[in-house]
Scaffold this motif. Structure first.
Motif, PDB file in Angstrom:
ATOM      1  N   GLY A  42       0.804  -1.228   0.196  1.00  0.00           N
ATOM      2  CA  GLY A  42       0.003  -0.217   0.075  1.00  0.00           C
ATOM      3  C   GLY A  42       1.072   1.323  -0.157  1.00  0.00           C
ATOM      4  O   GLY A  42       0.216   2.058   0.532  1.00  0.00           O
ATOM      5  N   GLY A  43       2.033   1.279  -0.522  1.00  0.00           N
ATOM      6  CA  GLY A  43       3.017   2.513  -0.297  1.00  0.00           C
ATOM      7  C   GLY A  43       3.818   2.569   0.661  1.00  0.00           C
ATOM      8  O   GLY A  43       4.659   3.313   0.532  1.00  0.00           O
ATOM      9  N   GLN A  44       3.493   1.881   1.817  1.00  0.00           N
ATOM     10  CA  GLN A  44       4.246   1.915   3.003  1.00  0.00           C
ATOM     11  C   GLN A  44       5.428   1.189   3.104  1.00  0.00           C
ATOM     12  O   GLN A  44       5.037  -0.111   2.997  1.00  0.00           O
ATOM     13  N   MET A  45       6.514   1.588   3.465  1.00  0.00           N
ATOM     14  CA  MET A  45       7.743   0.669   3.037  1.00  0.00           C
ATOM     15  C   MET A  45       7.890  -0.222   4.689  1.00  0.00           C
ATOM     16  O   MET A  45       7.007   0.174   5.699  1.00  0.00           O
ATOM     17  N   ALA A  46       8.476  -1.224   4.486  1.00  0.00           N
ATOM     18  CA  ALA A  46       8.503  -2.162   5.763  1.00  0.00           C
ATOM     19  C   ALA A  46       9.232  -1.553   6.923  1.00  0.00           C
ATOM     20  O   ALA A  46      10.014  -0.649   6.748  1.00  0.00           O
ATOM     21  N   ASP A  47       8.801  -2.172   8.181  1.00  0.00           N
ATOM     22  CA  ASP A  47       9.158  -1.763   9.292  1.00  0.00           C
ATOM     23  C   ASP A  47      10.807  -2.321   9.436  1.00  0.00           C
ATOM     24  O   ASP A  47      11.029  -3.301   8.790  1.00  0.00           O
ATOM     25  N   HIS A  48      11.457  -1.659  10.166  1.00  0.00           N
ATOM     26  CA  HIS A  48      13.034  -2.184  10.678  1.00  0.00           C
ATOM     27  C   HIS A  48      12.675  -2.539  12.052  1.00  0.00           C
ATOM     28  O   HIS A  48      11.636  -2.163  12.776  1.00  0.00           O
ATOM     29  N   GLY A  49      13.412  -3.571  12.685  1.00  0.00           N
ATOM     30  CA  GLY A  49      13.528  -4.228  13.850  1.00  0.00           C
ATOM     31  C   GLY A  49      14.168  -5.104  14.232  1.00  0.00           C
ATOM     32  O   GLY A  49      15.358  -5.318  13.514  1.00  0.00           O
ATOM     33  N   THR A  50      13.986  -5.889  15.274  1.00  0.00           N
ATOM     34  CA  THR A  50      14.911  -7.058  15.786  1.00  0.00           C
ATOM     35  C   THR A  50      14.239  -8.046  15.942  1.00  0.00           C
ATOM     36  O   THR A  50      12.878  -8.065  16.126  1.00  0.00           O
ATOM     37  N   ILE A  51      14.923  -9.276  16.040  1.00  0.00           N
ATOM     38  CA  ILE A  51      14.250 -10.716  16.410  1.00  0.00           C
ATOM     39  C   ILE A  51      15.351 -11.296  17.182  1.00  0.00           C
ATOM     40  O   ILE A  51      16.525 -11.415  16.956  1.00  0.00           O
ATOM     41  N   THR A  52      14.707 -11.536  18.528  1.00  0.00           N
ATOM     42  CA  THR A  52      15.774 -12.167  19.476  1.00  0.00           C
ATOM     43  C   THR A  52      15.332 -13.220  20.389  1.00  0.00           C
ATOM     44  O   THR A  52      13.963 -13.661  20.136  1.00  0.00           O
ATOM     45  N   THR A  53      16.214 -14.089  21.138  1.00  0.00           N
ATOM     46  CA  THR A  53      15.861 -15.309  21.824  1.00  0.00           C
ATOM     47  C   THR A  53      16.425 -14.886  23.085  1.00  0.00           C
ATOM     48  O   THR A  53      17.212 -14.076  23.375  1.00  0.00           O
ATOM     49  N   SER A  54      15.883 -15.679  24.073  1.00  0.00           N
ATOM     50  CA  SER A  54      16.265 -15.645  25.595  1.00  0.00           C
ATOM     51  C   SER A  54      17.279 -15.999  25.855  1.00  0.00           C
ATOM     52  O   SER A  54      18.212 -15.491  26.935  1.00  0.00           O
ATOM     53  N   ASP A  55      18.324 -16.801  24.790  1.00  0.00           N
ATOM     54  CA  ASP A  55      19.618 -17.191  24.868  1.00  0.00           C
ATOM     55  C   ASP A  55      20.562 -16.410  24.389  1.00  0.00           C
ATOM     56  O   ASP A  55      21.682 -16.902  24.105  1.00  0.00           O
ATOM     57  N   GLY A  56      20.277 -15.140  23.746  1.00  0.00           N
ATOM     58  CA  GLY A  56      21.411 -14.214  23.199  1.00  0.00           C
ATOM     59  C   GLY A  56      21.215 -14.324  21.710  1.00  0.00           C
ATOM     60  O   GLY A  56      22.117 -13.518  21.118  1.00  0.00           O
ATOM     61  N   VAL A  57      20.354 -15.070  21.065  1.00  0.00           N
ATOM     62  CA  VAL A  57      20.479 -14.866  19.585  1.00  0.00           C
ATOM     63  C   VAL A  57      19.856 -13.497  19.082  1.00  0.00           C
ATOM     64  O   VAL A  57      18.944 -13.029  19.815  1.00  0.00           O
ATOM     65  N   ARG A  58      20.500 -12.749  18.158  1.00  0.00           N
ATOM     66  CA  ARG A  58      19.954 -11.567  17.795  1.00  0.00           C
ATOM     67  C   ARG A  58      19.792 -11.183  16.191  1.00  0.00           C
ATOM     68  O   ARG A  58      21.066 -11.593  15.645  1.00  0.00           O
ATOM     69  N   LEU A  59      19.004 -11.081  15.518  1.00  0.00           N
ATOM     70  CA  LEU A  59      18.651 -10.585  13.984  1.00  0.00           C
ATOM     71  C   LEU A  59      18.485  -9.510  14.028  1.00  0.00           C
ATOM     72  O   LEU A  59      17.485  -8.908  14.649  1.00  0.00           O
ATOM     73  N   ARG A  60      18.986  -8.711  13.028  1.00  0.00           N
ATOM     74  CA  ARG A  60      18.517  -7.512  12.398  1.00  0.00           C
ATOM     75  C   ARG A  60      17.502  -7.446  11.171  1.00  0.00           C
ATOM     76  O   ARG A  60      17.905  -8.240  10.084  1.00  0.00           O
ATOM     77  N   VAL A  61      16.438  -7.127  11.372  1.00  0.00           N
ATOM     78  CA  VAL A  61      15.455  -6.963  10.120  1.00  0.00           C
ATOM     79  C   VAL A  61      15.559  -5.729   9.537  1.00  0.00           C
ATOM     80  O   VAL A  61      15.415  -4.471  10.000  1.00  0.00           O
ATOM     81  N   ASN A  62      15.815  -5.991   8.299  1.00  0.00           N
ATOM     82  CA  ASN A  62      16.065  -4.865   7.390  1.00  0.00           C
ATOM     83  C   ASN A  62      14.928  -4.550   6.159  1.00  0.00           C
ATOM     84  O   ASN A  62      15.027  -3.468   5.403  1.00  0.00           O
ATOM     85  N   ASP A  63      14.154  -5.622   6.023  1.00  0.00           N
ATOM     86  CA  ASP A  63      12.877  -5.428   5.265  1.00  0.00           C
ATOM     87  C   ASP A  63      11.925  -6.431   5.758  1.00  0.00           C
ATOM     88  O   ASP A  63      12.380  -7.661   6.143  1.00  0.00           O
ATOM     89  N   VAL A  64      10.837  -6.437   5.349  1.00  0.00           N
ATOM     90  CA  VAL A  64       9.778  -7.469   5.553  1.00  0.00           C
ATOM     91  C   VAL A  64       8.873  -7.426   3.979  1.00  0.00           C
ATOM     92  O   VAL A  64       8.419  -6.252   3.786  1.00  0.00           O
ATOM     93  N   GLN A  65       8.683  -8.609   3.549  1.00  0.00           N
ATOM     94  CA  GLN A  65       8.035  -8.264   2.076  1.00  0.00           C
ATOM     95  C   GLN A  65       6.898  -9.519   2.242  1.00  0.00           C
ATOM     96  O   GLN A  65       7.143 -10.562   3.140  1.00  0.00           O
ATOM     97  N   LYS A  66       5.854  -9.696   1.453  1.00  0.00           N
ATOM     98  CA  LYS A  66       5.028 -10.533   1.507  1.00  0.00           C
ATOM     99  C   LYS A  66       4.948 -11.691   0.121  1.00  0.00           C
ATOM    100  O   LYS A  66       5.575 -11.325  -0.707  1.00  0.00           O
ATOM    101  N   VAL A  67       4.923 -13.045   0.487  1.00  0.00           N
ATOM    102  CA  VAL A  67       4.557 -13.746  -0.501  1.00  0.00           C
ATOM    103  C   VAL A  67       3.252 -14.322  -0.657  1.00  0.00           C
ATOM    104  O   VAL A  67       2.627 -14.560   0.452  1.00  0.00           O
ATOM    105  N   GLY A  68       2.657 -14.519  -1.889  1.00  0.00           N
ATOM    106  CA  GLY A  68       1.123 -14.730  -1.700  1.00  0.00           C
ATOM    107  C   GLY A  68       0.371 -13.850  -1.155  1.00  0.00           C
ATOM    108  O   GLY A  68      -0.894 -14.231  -0.668  1.00  0.00           O
TER     109      GLY A  68
END
Length: 887
Positions: free
Chosen positions: A509-535
């Motif tokens: 809808g013209g709005q760019m995807a959020d940025h953010g993080t995905i983490t776990t309780s044991d220290g895993v950290r992922l950087r989210v740079n883009d979010v797209q849809k499939v189907g």
């Protein structure tokens, strides 16, 4: 019987027989295999394929359809339309052959007084599939059609499928005998011009396998339920019931032809076949264009927009070839008036439809002026070179620089007795597409092989939690790296991650995807740079693993960057403010054509044939900021589509919405739109809105760009600092800067004029002696030289005109070249005596232009051009003398 009445009688007949009336779907459906809806059953495909459970057992519709594979055949044959209406009745596991045949026969043959079409039963010829004894028996024994009027035909004619594995079955077609004046006797097998098909009854009872043609696939077995799919051509039935020879003479087409004849000042069916084709092209294409624009298509250079552009431009050119001009508004208005009784929404969209069509006419009229000249030059050069094919390079230049569709170049070439190097054109087009799409291919998931996501698509949509929270607990459903499933990923890996639920907004809808993080309780950290849809329903989080190892099945915490989301919501809500303000200033035709929102910035594309004035731009900015200051509450709620539209909610033209829609309301009547994006809680949170630009992005489409929030403040702060610096430099108060700058610009222009005048005098003095240095070639004085470098095209033209005046009483040719900044301008002039001897400036320019890697043209008395190779000037001068000497 009028076409609108034929349509109404069909629907009424089946409603009385217990069918649910289903309104025509948009011509644009979410089907990757179809550019447009091309058959009446297309909206019902999910029910026939078993993907969805139908909400009714019996249905009837009159579906809008467009087929564009044979645009060039429009008007040449009198049965082919690009837009047509397909009436149908459908059964989903309810009735079958007997009822389908009976329903059709009764409507066709019942008297007009009883609600039927009143056709003569002896004129109707059914066909059945080769081994369909049941259908033949029904026709013969129950309906009473004599056996000799029932013909059996093979798979290619009387066995239906979608062309891919899925439902299929035998069909029974109904033909109408138009009489011996249209062809030979013998039924449809003998002559399908005399016996015209009006209805096809498909008995959908089997499942087919793979195959490439209409009759080479295997029948795998019966379907769980037997279905009925029928299609009756409204236009063909109208042709028969109105007693006219072809579809172009029916009540919804002939008035357009008559109007075009009035505009062009020449008659239809007056013995000129080419003219008749053009009249029919205008009528057909205008109707199709109205229906496409009404369903949200706008002219563009690819996809659906290219089809529409091609149709509109064929209208313009056909009218011109008939001798008329500026016909679009009258023709489109007439089509809307004719079609509105069946499609009332066209009246509401009148202003928008006219705006789009007339804007394309205006643009293409300019294109024709410039492009036709270039085409003529290319065609002449092709013939002079002894070739019969216009080069792919010339065809590409016409397309890329002048906006000529390749189809138009092909048409014009054919009319000139030439062909076009289509392979060369296609190669250049492909190179351009590859360059343009390289970034998109790298970024968007739509270009990926989606089989790897099938499991997630089948599982169901990602639950989006971002409307109510910025942090959500979730589970990792899958990891995808380079198009392959992986079970885990280590630090440094870049991959796509699928969660069961997510607060991160996926771009749409013209709005760019959020940025953010995905983490776990044991220290895993992922950087989210883009979010797209499939189907359109599964979120693909494009991530980089910063710390730890992520494993499929992990429980994670997905978090949105709060600062990013705040800026993004400001931009998105600001877009709604700009849209509402635009409509207040420009009216309801300023509908959305696209948008982009990112933190602190927005751009909004809208339909308009003209740019904004400075006062309009100021007014739009003021209205938007007044709405911000009013601190309107932003309300969002879900409702059904019909209620949302009744409330006045704006829908994006051409967008397909489900039954349930999300409405974003800001300030009551100020702004109400269907929208699935994220927004601020109140309009004051948008902050100041500063419009920074307005421009054209295509035919009939404009773009507004603006900053919001702190980005708007920073922009205004920079502008203020710039103004203060200018005021200090000019030693005037800030409010006097515009007047002072205008004075300086005026003085600069006057100085530039003086310098240019001095240079011109110096150039004239320098070339004054060239006449004495001229050489006589045959009986022609040739003054040809390279003058001082840096003389531009206008300067050369002036010098050539001046020198030619000095020898006006002689047989003379003046040719001057210059060079500078990588360009080689040149000009050639001829006197009256030279032209009387057959020497034309335009011909000479075309002869010498290639020697300086350029092109040019002009009139016999004065012509000019430009090249890029200064080393070729001496050769060009020698060639010019050679051509004059050889005349």
């Amino acid at each position: 019987m009028q076409t609108h009445e034929i349509r109404k009688r069909f629907l009424d007949h089946f409603i009385r027989a217990g069918h649910t009336e289903v309104p025509s779907a948009s011509l644009i459906l979410d089907d990757p295999n179809l550019l447009f809806v091309n058959a009446g059953m297309v909206p019902f495909k999910p029910y026939f394929l078993g993907d969805q459970t139908p909400p009714f057992e019996r249905a009837t519709s009159v579906q809008k359809c467009v087929r564009t594979l044979d645009i060039e055949e429009v008007g040449i044959t009198t049965r082919h339309n690009t837009f047509f209406q397909m009436a149908g009745n459908f059964s989903f596991g309810d009735y079958f052959k007997r009822e389908a045949i009976t329903f059709a026969w009764k409507l066709l043959t019942d008297s007009v007084e009883d609600g039927g079409y009143g056709m003569d039963p002896t004129k109707l010829w059914p066909t059945v599939y080769l081994d369909d004894d049941e259908a033949e028996s029904i026709w013969r024994d129950e309906i009473g059609v004599p056996a000799e009027r029932i013909q059996r035909r093979g798979m290619a004619d009387n066995y239906w499928s979608m062309g891919v594995p899925g439902p299929c079955g035998p069909c029974s077609e109904i033909f109408y005998d138009r009489g011996p004046e249209y062809g030979v006797e013998g039924g449809p097998e003998a002559d399908e011009d005399r016996y015209i098909e009006i209805w096809n009854l498909v008995f959908m009872q089997n499942e087919r396998g793979e195959g490439t043609t209409k009759d080479d696939y295997e029948i795998l077995g019966p379907l769980p339920k037997k279905n009925i799919d029928t299609g009756m051509g409204i236009e063909r039935v109208a042709c028969l019931l109105q007693g006219v020879d072809n579809v172009y003479e029916t009540d919804l087409m002939k008035p357009i032809i008559d109007l075009t004849a009035e505009i062009a000042g020449r008659g239809y069916a007056a013995g000129n076949h080419d003219d008749d084709v053009r009249f029919r092209v205008v009528a057909d294409h205008a109707r199709t264009a109205v229906m496409l624009i009404g369903d949200g298509v706008v002219p563009s250079n690819d996809g659906r927009g290219y089809v529409l552009r091609r149709l509109l431009r064929r209208i313009v050119r056909s009218v011109r070839l008939l001798g008329g001009h500026q016909a679009m508004e009258r023709v489109i208005t007439a089509v809307i008036d004719l079609m509105t009784p069946s499609y009332p929404e066209l009246a509401e969209q009148r202003a928008h439809i006219l705006s789009v069509a007339v804007a394309e006419e205006t643009t293409f009229s300019r294109t024709l002026e410039s492009g036709s000249k270039l085409f003529s030059e290319a065609a002449d050069a092709t013939k002079q070179a002894g070739s019969t094919s216009i080069s792919g390079t010339d065809a590409f230049t016409l397309h890329d620089t002048y906006g000529f569709p390749i189809d138009l170049t092909l048409e014009m070439a054919s009319e000139a007795g030439l062909s076009v190097d289509r392979d060369g054109f296609a190669e250049l087009m492909n190179e351009q597409r590859q360059r343009a799409k390289a970034d998109a291919r790298a970024r968007k998931s739509a270009h990926a092989d989606h089989h790897v996501y099938r499991e997630f698509l089948d599982r169901g949509p990602t639950e989006f939690t971002g409307f109510t929270e910025l942090v959500s607990e979730a589970r990792v459903l899958g990891l995808v790296s380079d198009g392959e499933r992986v079970r885990s990923a280590a630090p440094g890996a870049e991959l796509e991650l699928i969660l069961d639920r997510s607060p991160l907004y996926a771009e749409s809808g013209g709005q760019m995807a959020d940025h953010g993080t995905i983490t776990t309780s044991d220290g895993v950290r992922l950087r989210v740079n883009d979010v797209q849809k499939v189907g359109k329903k599964v979120w693909l989080h494009k991530v980089v693993v910063d710390e730890g190892e992520i494993v499929e099945g992990d429980q994670v915490l997905a978090a949105v960057d709060a600062g990013w989301r705040h800026g993004a919501t400001q931009g998105h809500s600001g877009t709604h403010m700009i849209h509402a303000a635009l409509r207040q200033v420009l009216g309801p035709t300023a509908t959305q054509a696209g948008s982009l929102n990112r933190p602190g910035y927005l751009r909004f594309d809208f339909h308009s044939g003209t740019g904004l004035t400075e006062s309009q731009r100021t007014e739009i900015e003021q209205i938007a900021n007044e709405a911000v200051e009013a601190n309107y509450t932003v309300n969002t709620f879900e409702t059904d589509l019909t209620k949302a539209k009744a409330m006045g909610a704006m829908a994006l033209f051409g967008e397909n919405y489900g039954d349930q829609v999300r409405v974003v309301e800001i300030g009551g009547p100020f702004s109400m739109e269907l929208c699935g994006g994220t927004h601020v809680a109140s309009s004051a949170q948008i902050g100041p809105i500063t419009v920074i630009g307005e421009s054209s992005v295509g035919s009939g489409t404009r773009r507004v760009e603006a900053y919001v929030g702190m980005d708007s403040f920073r922009y205004l702060s920079r502008e203020r600092a710039l103004m203060a610096g200018l005021a200090a430099s000019l030693k005037v108060p800030s409010e006097d800067v515009p007047d002072r700058v205008e004075q300086l610009v005026h003085k600069l222009k006057e100085a530039e004029k003086a310098v240019e005048s001095l240079r011109a005098e110096q150039a004239r003095a320098a070339v004054a002696g060239l006449i004495d240095e001229g050489v006589t070639v045959g009986d022609t004085l040739v003054v040809a030289a390279r003058v001082g470098d840096g003389v531009d095209a206008n300067g050369l033209r002036s010098l050539v005109t001046d020198l030619r005046g000095r020898v006006a009483d002689r047989n003379a040719v003046i040719a001057l070249f210059s060079a500078g900044d990588g360009k080689v301008p040149f000009a050639v002039g001829t006197t009256d005596a030279a032209r009387g001897a057959g020497i034309k400036a335009g011909d000479l320019v075309r002869e010498v232009a290639p020697l300086v890697s350029g092109r040019g043209g002009g009139k016999p008395d004065l012509a000019q051009g430009s090249g890029t190779d200064a080393a070729g000037i001496d050769g060009a001068l020698a060639r010019l003398r050679e051509v004059i000497g050889a005349r």
